[in-house]
Design a protein around this motif. Structure first.
Motif, PDB file in Angstrom:
ATOM      1  N   SER A   1      16.076   1.554   0.990  1.00  0.00           N
ATOM      2  CA  SER A   1      14.931   1.978   1.794  1.00  0.00           C
ATOM      3  C   SER A   1      15.266   1.919   3.278  1.00  0.00           C
ATOM      4  N   GLN A   2      14.473   2.608   4.079  1.00  0.00           N
ATOM      5  CA  GLN A   2      14.678   2.536   5.524  1.00  0.00           C
ATOM      6  C   GLN A   2      14.443   1.124   6.042  1.00  0.00           C
ATOM      7  N   HIS A   3      13.549   0.386   5.393  1.00  0.00           N
ATOM      8  CA  HIS A   3      13.329  -1.007   5.783  1.00  0.00           C
ATOM      9  C   HIS A   3      14.623  -1.809   5.650  1.00  0.00           C
TER      10      HIS A   3
ATOM     11  N   CYS B   1       1.539  -3.735   7.434  1.00  0.00           N
ATOM     12  CA  CYS B   1       2.132  -2.423   7.723  1.00  0.00           C
ATOM     13  C   CYS B   1       1.794  -1.938   9.134  1.00  0.00           C
TER      14      CYS B   1
ATOM     15  N   HIS C   1       3.410   0.476  11.854  1.00  0.00           N
ATOM     16  CA  HIS C   1       3.028   1.853  11.539  1.00  0.00           C
ATOM     17  C   HIS C   1       1.591   2.146  11.971  1.00  0.00           C
TER      18      HIS C   1
ATOM     19  N   THR D   1      -0.615   6.645   8.771  1.00  0.00           N
ATOM     20  CA  THR D   1       0.616   6.568   7.977  1.00  0.00           C
ATOM     21  C   THR D   1       0.468   5.548   6.856  1.00  0.00           C
ATOM     22  N   THR D   2      -0.106   4.413   7.183  1.00  0.00           N
ATOM     23  CA  THR D   2      -0.284   3.343   6.203  1.00  0.00           C
ATOM     24  C   THR D   2      -1.223   3.764   5.082  1.00  0.00           C
TER      25      THR D   2
ATOM     26  N   PHE E   1       0.406   6.334   2.794  1.00  0.00           N
ATOM     27  CA  PHE E   1       1.426   5.767   1.907  1.00  0.00           C
ATOM     28  C   PHE E   1       0.793   5.154   0.665  1.00  0.00           C
TER      29      PHE E   1
ATOM     30  N   GLN F   1      -0.268   7.652  -1.811  1.00  0.00           N
ATOM     31  CA  GLN F   1       0.890   8.128  -2.568  1.00  0.00           C
ATOM     32  C   GLN F   1       1.254   7.146  -3.678  1.00  0.00           C
ATOM     33  N   LEU F   2       1.266   5.859  -3.346  1.00  0.00           N
ATOM     34  CA  LEU F   2       1.612   4.841  -4.338  1.00  0.00           C
ATOM     35  C   LEU F   2       0.627   4.850  -5.501  1.00  0.00           C
TER      36      LEU F   2
ATOM     37  N   VAL G   1       9.289   2.234  -1.087  1.00  0.00           N
ATOM     38  CA  VAL G   1       9.865   3.356  -0.340  1.00  0.00           C
ATOM     39  C   VAL G   1      11.331   3.562  -0.719  1.00  0.00           C
TER      40      VAL G   1
ATOM     41  N   PRO H   1      13.125   6.268  -2.720  1.00  0.00           N
ATOM     42  CA  PRO H   1      12.951   7.555  -3.408  1.00  0.00           C
ATOM     43  C   PRO H   1      13.852   7.749  -4.619  1.00  0.00           C
TER      44      PRO H   1
END
Length: 477
Positions: free
Chosen positions: A234-236, A324, A328, A332-333, A336, A339-340, A399, A401
Motif C-alpha cells: 500500500s502507499q501507506h 484518517c 486526508h 476522501t475519507t 474510501f 468503497q470498502l 488499500v 489493490p
C-alpha cells in the motif's frame, strides 16, 4: 560494556515530556496527554540482588533492561517477577519467591488502564483458537499428539501467535508443551489472558518497537491474514519504508499530525493517539467489520444479539475516520469507506452467503460426513473464505489493490466457479446414485437458484451485460 546499577539512582519518569502533558491523578487523559508513572527512588534490595547475578549470567537480558524506561525508573526484576507462596506457578529462586511468567495481571500493578483496555480487546481472546477449526487442522490433520499429548504443529505454530494455555508441572516449573510462549492471547496460570511482551518484547519493553509494523507482522502475515504484506504494497507502507527516519517512533506521546506525519503505521490507525482520540490498547475499538469470518458482519452484531452492551460499529467507524482525517480530507475519507463497504457486501452476497448455504444444506441432508476436512469440498470452501476471502477483504480495507483483486476476489471466483460448483454437482450425482434423491433435489434446487441469480447468470451464458463486455475485449495474442 555492561551497564552498572546503583541502589541510589535518582527518580526518573517513564518519558521526557513537558509537565503540561502529564496527566494529573484522577484526571481523564486527553489525546495530547501522556500518563507518566513515577518511578522508585532507588532499586529495591531484591532487584539489586537479582542484578548482581544476572548481569553476568544473563547479559543480554540485563542489557535490554538497562536500555529500558523500567531501568530509568528503578523498576527491576523483582518488581515484575515477584510471587506469593501458594500461587500455582510460584517457585523458590535463591532467597525469593518468584514466577517465571509476568502476566498482564502483574503489569496491571502499574499499567492498570492499559491492561483493562487490552483485556476487553480481541487480542486477549486469541487463545480461544484452541476451540476452532484451525486448531483441528494443527492438532489432527497436520499433526498428532506426539509431544506431551499435544501436536508439535499447534505448539510451535498456532499457539506461537494466538497463545498457549500454560501448564504448570508439579514442581512449579512450566511444561515444555506450553512454555516458552508469548502469544497475544496466552492463558496464564493466574487466570489472566494475554502477553504484553507479544508487542513490547522483553526486556526492553519498547514503545517504538510496538509501533513498528514489523511487530504486527510477526503474526499478521501469510496466506490467510496477510496484513503485513498488504501494508507493504500500500502507499501507506511505501511511505513508511521511505520515511522511517521521520517517524519519530520514540516520541513519548506519538500523536499523528503533531509528532509525525510522514506515514501511518498499523498502530497509528488501530491504537495510537490522534488530536481527538486517546491511545488505546483495545485493538478493535476502531474496526467496524469482522473481516475474518466466512461471512463478514458488523463488529457489534453478535454481542448485541446476546443483549450485551458494546461500542457500536458506527462509533468505531467514526473513530477510525478521525484517524484518517489527520492526513486526508473528509470527502476522501468518506468515499474510501463507501468503497470498502461495497466491496465487503459484494463478497458476502455473491460468494460467502451462497457458499455457506450450500455447505450447510449438504451437511444437514447427510451428504457430507461429520468429520471435518475429509472431503475435497470442505477444503475448497475453507480456502475460499479462510484464505482468498480474507485476503480480498483485508486488501480492500488496507488499500492493497493487488490483494483485493488478483490475490483476493479473482482467487475467490476461481475457487467458486471452477472448483466448488463442480464439486457440489458431484455430490448431487453421488447422492442420486446412493438413492438419496430427495436430498439431491434440494441441493440441486438451491444451486440452480444461486446460479440463475443476477450475480451468477454469466456462468450459464445468460448475462447480457457479460456478453456486451466480452464483445469489447481485445483478444489475447
Amino acid at each position: 560494556m555492561l551497564l552498572l546499577t546503583c541502589w541510589l539512582l535518582p527518580t526518573l519518569t517513564l518519558g521526557a515530556v513537558d509537565a503540561t502533558t502529564i496527566a494529573k491523578p484522577n484526571e481523564k487523559n486527553t489525546a495530547n496527554q501522556v500518563e507518566i508513572l513515577k518511578g522508585f527512588d532507588h532499586l529495591s534490595r531484591e532487584s539489586a540482588t537479582c542484578v548482581s547475578c544476572h548481569r553476568e549470567k544473563s547479559a543480554g537480558i540485563y542489557q535490554q533492561w538497562g536500555s529500558s524506561k523500567h531501568f530509568g525508573a528503578n523498576i527491576g526484576c523483582y518488581e515484575c517477577h515477584k510471587a506469593k507462596a501458594g500461587e500455582v506457578d510460584a517457585i523458590k529462586h535463591k532467597d525469593f519467591i518468584i514466577a517465571v511468567i509476568v502476566s498482564p495481571k502483574d503489569c496491571a500493578g502499574c499499567h492498570e488502564r492499559e491492561v483493562k483496555e487490552f483485556d476487553s480487546s480481541h487480542h486477549a481472546t486469541g487463545g480461544l483458537i484452541l476451540d476452532s477449526l484451525d486448531n483441528v487442522l494443527a492438532e489432527v490433520v497436520e499433526g498428532a499428539p506426539t509431544f506431551q499429548g499435544r501436536s508439535p504443529v499447534s505448539v510451535s505454530g498456532c499457539e506461537g501467535c494466538h497463545g498457549s494455555k500454560i501448564e504448570v508441572n508439579s514442581d512449579g516449573s512450566l511444561s515444555a508443551s506450553s512454555w516458552p510462549n508469548s502469544g497475544i492471547g496466552r492463558l496464564n496460570p493466574d487466570g489472566s489472558k494475554g502477553s504484553c511482551a507479544a508487542c513490547h518484547t522483553r526486556h526492553a519493553f519498547s514503545a517504538a518497537q510496538a509501533r513498528h509494523p514489523d511487530t504486527c507482522g510477526r503474526c499478521h502475515l501469510g496466506p490467510d491474514h496477510p496484513q503485513k504484506e498488504i501494508y507493504a504494497e500500500s502507499q501507506h507502507g511505501i511511505l513508511f519504508s521511505a520515511n522511517l527516519a521521520q517517524m519519530n517512533l520514540n516520541s513519548s506521546k506519538w500523536v499523528v499530525g503533531e509528532d509525525y506525519s510522514a506515514a501511518p503505521a498499523c498502530a497509528t490507525c488501530h491504537l495510537s493517539a490522534t488530536k481527538d482520540l486517546p491511545l488505546t490498547h483495545d485493538v478493535g475499538s476502531r474496526i467496524a467489520w469482522n473481516l475474518r469470518a466466512p461471512i463478514s458482519f458488523r463488529i457489534d452484531e453478535k454481542d448485541l444479539a446476546k443483549g450485551l452492551s458494546v461500542k457500536p460499529w458506527l462509533e468505531r467507524r467514526q473513530d477510525m475516520k478521525s484517524v484518517c482525517v489527520s492526513c486526508h480530507s473528509r470527502n476522501t475519507t468518506d468515499n474510501f469507506f463507501e468503497q470498502l463497504d461495497a466491496f465487503v457486501e459484494l463478497y458476502n452476497e455473491k460468494f460467502a452467503k451462497p457458499g455457506s448455504q450450500l455447505m450447510k444444506l449438504m451437511s444437514a441432508e447427510g451428504l457430507l460426513t461429520k468429520t471435518e476436512f475429509d472431503e475435497e469440498l470442505e477444503w475448497t470452501w475453507f480456502y475460499l473464505w479462510h484464505h482468498e476471502g480474507r485476503r480480498a477483504r483485508h486488501g480492500a480495507a488496507m488499500v492493497g489493490p493487488d490483494f483485493a483483486h488478483w490475490e483476493g476476489m479473482y482467487e475467490v471466483a476461481h475457487r467458486f466457479y471452477i472448483e466448488m460448483v463442480p464439486q457440489v454437482r458431484e455430490v448431487i450425482e453421488t447422492a442420486k446414485q446412493a438413492g438419496k434423491t430427495e436430498a439431491a433435489a434440494k441441493v440441486q434446487t438451491l444451486l440452480d437458484q444461486i446460479l440463475n441469480s443476477e450475480f451468477h447468470r454469466w456462468y450459464l451464458g445468460k448475462s447480457d451485460r457479460a456478453q456486451e463486455l466480452m464483445k469489447a475485449v481485445t483478444p489475447h495474442k
